[in-house]
Design a protein around this motif. Structure first.
Motif, short mmCIF file in Angstrom:
data_model
loop_
_atom_site.label_atom_id
_atom_site.label_comp_id
_atom_site.label_asym_id
_atom_site.label_seq_id
_atom_site.Cartn_x
_atom_site.Cartn_y
_atom_site.Cartn_z
N ILE A 99 -3.39 -0.21 7.87
CA ILE A 99 -2.75 0.89 7.32
C ILE A 99 -2.51 1.82 8.52
O ILE A 99 -1.34 2.24 8.58
N PHE B 226 0.74 -1.08 -0.05
CA PHE B 226 0.01 0.12 -0.06
C PHE B 226 0.93 1.43 0.00
O PHE B 226 2.07 1.16 0.78
N HIS B 227 0.46 2.37 -0.59
CA HIS B 227 1.11 3.53 -0.60
C HIS B 227 -0.03 4.73 -0.92
O HIS B 227 -1.12 4.37 -1.63
N LYS C 38 -7.97 -0.96 6.52
CA LYS C 38 -7.94 0.45 7.06
C LYS C 38 -7.19 0.34 8.56
O LYS C 38 -6.09 1.12 8.63
N MET D 202 -8.70 4.98 0.15
CA MET D 202 -9.08 4.29 1.43
C MET D 202 -10.78 4.12 1.62
O MET D 202 -11.06 3.34 2.37
N ASN E 90 0.22 0.98 11.03
CA ASN E 90 1.43 0.95 10.50
C ASN E 90 1.65 2.25 9.83
O ASN E 90 2.43 2.53 8.87
N LEU F 151 -1.15 5.82 5.11
CA LEU F 151 -0.57 5.70 3.87
C LEU F 151 0.45 6.80 3.58
O LEU F 151 0.23 8.16 3.90
N LYS G 93 4.27 0.18 1.89
CA LYS G 93 4.08 -0.49 3.11
C LYS G 93 3.52 -2.08 2.75
O LYS G 93 2.45 -2.03 2.32
N TYR H 24 -11.36 0.35 0.97
CA TYR H 24 -10.84 -0.65 1.83
C TYR H 24 -11.83 -1.09 2.75
O TYR H 24 -12.43 0.13 3.45
#
Length: 152
Positions: free
Chosen positions: A122, A86-87, A119, A111, A125, A128, A133, A114
């Motif tokens: 993401i 994901f980015h 979500k 987003m 972590n 985005l 990632k 998702y």
């Protein structure tokens, strides 16, 4: 062979059955680095509408990850080779002279597709960013989507 009324009846009953269920095809993703979001939306909507399955058997990055928001999760599975990346969304147009310019609107659109499980991962972590990632196969990925049965 002589066609009798009984044969005609059997044939008329069997032909509708042949077309009753659409043929199922699987999409196997092995090396998909993404592309234009609009193309992925259309592709995954067709897969969803045909009730097809998606097997992630390798790299699924960027726009490829829209699969999680468009195809029902019970129609998606991951093999041990799966890797999801994901980015932030970005423009990649001629007017930017090859420079990737992030798009807040495009990122919000991604987003919005998702499911909550994606979500949540993401957010946990760092959200985005411009950096990819990745979720490698394992517990984090299985919280989002089931592993494929061994026959896949």
């Amino acid at each position: 062979m002589r066609i009798t009324p009984l044969i005609l009846l059997l044939l008329s009953l069997s032909f509708p059955l042949l077309g009753a269920a659409p043929a199922q095809a699987d999409l196997r993703i092995t090396r998909d680095h993404g592309g234009y979001v609009s193309e992925y939306k259309e592709k995954y909507q067709r897969i969803r509408d045909r009730h097809e399955r998606v097997i992630i058997d390798g790299i699924c990055n960027s726009a490829c990850t829209l699969v999680f928001g468009i195809v029902p999760l019970n129609k998606i599975c991951v093999t041990p080779r799966a890797s999801i990346g994901f980015h932030q969304a970005y423009y990649d147009k001629a007017f930017t002279f090859g420079i990737k310019v992030t798009s807040a609107e495009g990122t919000a659109d991604l987003m919005s597709y998702y499911p909550d499980t994606v979500k949540d991962w993401i957010r946990r972590n760092g959200g985005l960013t411009t950096e990819m990632k990745k979720i490698k196969n394992g517990v984090d990925l299985w919280k989002i989507v089931d592993p494929c049965p061994e026959e896949f």
